[in-house]
Write an enzyme that holds these catalytic residues in place. Structure first.
Site, short mmCIF file in Angstrom:
data_model
loop_
_atom_site.label_atom_id
_atom_site.label_comp_id
_atom_site.label_asym_id
_atom_site.label_seq_id
_atom_site.Cartn_x
_atom_site.Cartn_y
_atom_site.Cartn_z
N HIS A 298 0.91 -1.09 0.19
CA HIS A 298 -0.06 -0.12 0.05
C HIS A 298 0.81 1.22 0.03
O HIS A 298 2.04 1.22 0.53
CB HIS A 298 -0.89 -0.13 1.43
CG HIS A 298 -2.04 0.90 1.40
ND1 HIS A 298 -1.49 2.29 1.76
CD2 HIS A 298 -3.23 0.86 1.18
CE1 HIS A 298 -2.74 2.95 1.74
NE2 HIS A 298 -3.92 2.04 1.49
N ASP B 203 2.86 -4.34 8.08
CA ASP B 203 1.59 -3.62 8.07
C ASP B 203 0.51 -4.74 8.12
O ASP B 203 0.36 -5.50 7.45
CB ASP B 203 1.55 -2.92 6.66
CG ASP B 203 0.44 -2.07 6.57
OD1 ASP B 203 -0.64 -2.67 7.11
OD2 ASP B 203 0.29 -1.44 5.45
N GLN C 205 -4.66 -5.06 6.88
CA GLN C 205 -5.84 -6.05 6.11
C GLN C 205 -5.51 -7.23 6.83
O GLN C 205 -6.30 -8.06 6.47
CB GLN C 205 -5.14 -6.11 4.63
CG GLN C 205 -5.57 -4.77 3.91
CD GLN C 205 -6.94 -4.41 3.70
OE1 GLN C 205 -7.73 -5.16 3.72
NE2 GLN C 205 -7.16 -3.05 3.50
N LYS D 15 -10.23 -0.61 10.09
CA LYS D 15 -10.42 -2.03 9.27
C LYS D 15 -10.95 -3.39 10.16
O LYS D 15 -10.74 -4.56 9.68
CB LYS D 15 -9.13 -2.28 8.66
CG LYS D 15 -8.72 -1.05 7.93
CD LYS D 15 -8.70 -1.01 6.66
CE LYS D 15 -7.79 0.02 5.77
NZ LYS D 15 -8.23 0.28 4.37
N CYS E 238 -4.73 2.58 -3.84
CA CYS E 238 -3.48 3.12 -3.16
C CYS E 238 -2.32 1.94 -3.07
O CYS E 238 -1.71 1.77 -2.17
CB CYS E 238 -3.72 3.44 -1.65
SG CYS E 238 -4.77 4.94 -1.27
#
Length: 459
Positions: A177, A254, A257, A280, A418
């Site tokens: 991302h 990260d 998600q 999220k 993104c």
């Protein structure tokens, strides 16, 4: 820490939630959603939980708690398939926010009155809950931020300024991302380090041979996602981290998600940094968290200055509070932490492995169903992935696809997501994306497929 009364209920005087009645634990068999014996085994409609689990899961139980899923859009029941952008909120989160503002609104950490103490207890209970959720050794390893983007920028500007210099490499997979690319470009410009892209294989997996070749004693940091927002790819983070550590490099993961889809254990991953966003994860916007190993966190300098992060200030010398408060300047998003705590309580009351198994079956069903749409091509086919379905449709621009589906009450995402380098890997500038969550159903997938088939027939 002991969970205070202010968290066990909603706020003083509020009744303690009835977990059974709230649909968080196993329901009464008389009211449980029935299974259809005519549905083949493995079909998502057959899935109602794992046998022997005390915290049953079914998408119907989850949907019952999420008010917005019961509205209509353009005269049709809402089908929310934009979970990769943001998840919808259970009523437990909504009620926690209303309860905080209605009964306990106060600033934290520096008030002597009752409401300040209650708000502080709730805020720190949220920190403890995040630490437990991530498998972190201590709540002191958790820093509250606005979200994944701010967390990555914090690491870049605090840890990066102190540890990056000319000739150093920052390895970033093409999968990432923009929020896990641009902050590293900015700090590389400031420190004269270098951002090195790690290529992808045709199926959307990270090219591990290339990754191994790119690692060197120049590598100071590897920044990678645990799950891709555009291809759904779940890289072998633990193995990639172990390789990076052989060269003395740090690893930032990260988890934006990942956290909603499967359990995370930062100690098992051996991640040096782990970041995620609450929105999220069925929590409010504007709240997220950074985990860092304690020995790293202790050496990080302040990124921002102000209240809450100091011990004493005068015009000759300022001394700072210990971490994590050192990195939380100003008044934090207190209600956001309250909402995040409620979201974690809601999600973890379900069996996480059952959720992951259901989403895997639903994704497989969706892949087979979408294959019946003429001209539709799914991007990425990595064997390990979350339920993200990014696609193109011959003869139609992604924004046109999204607008058509919206007429039927179906919400998807269209654009570059993104993640322009990842799309460029497939020679694309934009694509459509349907992203699934625990409350989505096979019936909603059927509506998506039927609408896309009608679009092709109308062309």
């Amino acid at each position: 820490m002991t969970t205070p009364d202010v968290v066990r209920g909603l706020w003083p005087g509020a009744p303690t939630p009835n977990l059974l009645g709230d649909g968080l634990l196993s329901p009464d068999p008389a009211t449980a959603p029935p299974t259809d014996p005519t549905v083949p085994a493995g079909h998502p409609a057959q899935f109602t939980g794992l046998p022997g689990q005390t915290a049953a899961f079914s998408p119907e139980l989850a949907r019952r708690d999420v008010p917005i899923l019961h509205r209509t859009v353009n005269g049709h029941p809402l089908v929310w398939l934009d979970n990769g952008a943001t998840t919808q909120k259970p009523r437990q989160v909504i009620e926690a926010l209303a309860g905080f503002y209605g009964s306990a609104n106060s600033n934290i950490h520096r008030g002597a009155h009752t409401m300040a103490r209650e708000a502080t207890e709730a805020y720190e209970a949220g920190r403890s809950a995040v630490a437990q959720f991530l498998g972190a050794p201590s709540p002191d390893d958790i820093v509250f931020v606005r979200g994944t983007t701010e967390a990555i920028n914090l690491v870049a500007q605090s840890w990066g300024r102190a540890n990056l210099g000319p000739g150093d490499d920052i390895l970033v997979p093409v999968l990432e991302h923009h929020s896990n690319i641009v902050p590293w470009q900015l700090i590389a410009q400031q420190t004269r380090a270098r951002v090195v892209p790690v290529p992808l294989q045709p199926d959307g997996q990270i090219d591990l041979t290339a990754y191994d070749d790119l690692l060197s004693m120049r590598t100071q940091l590897v920044a990678l996602s645990q799950a891709s927002n555009v291809l759904g790819t779940v890289p072998p983070v633990r193995e990639m981290t172990a390789l990076a550590h052989r060269y003395g490099a740090k690893v930032l993961v990260d988890g934006a998600q990942a956290v909603a889809h499967f359990p995370v254990d930062v100690q098992d991953l051996d991640a040096d940094f782990y970041v995620f966003s609450g929105h999220k994860l069925f929590a409010p916007t504007g709240i997220g968290a950074l985990y860092a190993k304690p020995e790293i966190l202790r050496d990080m300098a302040p990124w921002q200055g102000g209240g809450n992060m100091i011990e004493s200030v005068d015009f000759t010398r300022t001394t700072y509070a210990p971490v994590p408060h050192l990195l939380e300047a100003g008044t934090g998003h207190i209600s956001g932490v309250v909402g995040l705590l409620a979201a974690l309580n809601w999600l973890t009351a379900f069996d996480r492995d059952a959720i992951a198994a259901y989403e895997t079956s639903l994704m497989a069903y969706a892949q087979q169903a979408l294959a019946t749409v003429p001209g539709l091509e799914l991007l990425g086919s990595a064997p390990d992935r979350i339920a993200v379905l990014t696609f193109t449709l011959a003869g139609h621009d992604p924004s046109e696809i999204a607008a058509w589906l919206d007429r039927d009450g179906i919400a998807i995402r269209a654009g570059h997501h993104c993640a322009q380098p990842a799309l460029a890997h497939y020679g694309l500038e934009s694509a459509a994306r349907a992203s699934l969550a625990l409350y989505n159903t096979s019936e909603e997938v059927d509506k998506l497929v039927a609408s896309l088939q009608q679009m092709q027939q109308a062309a």
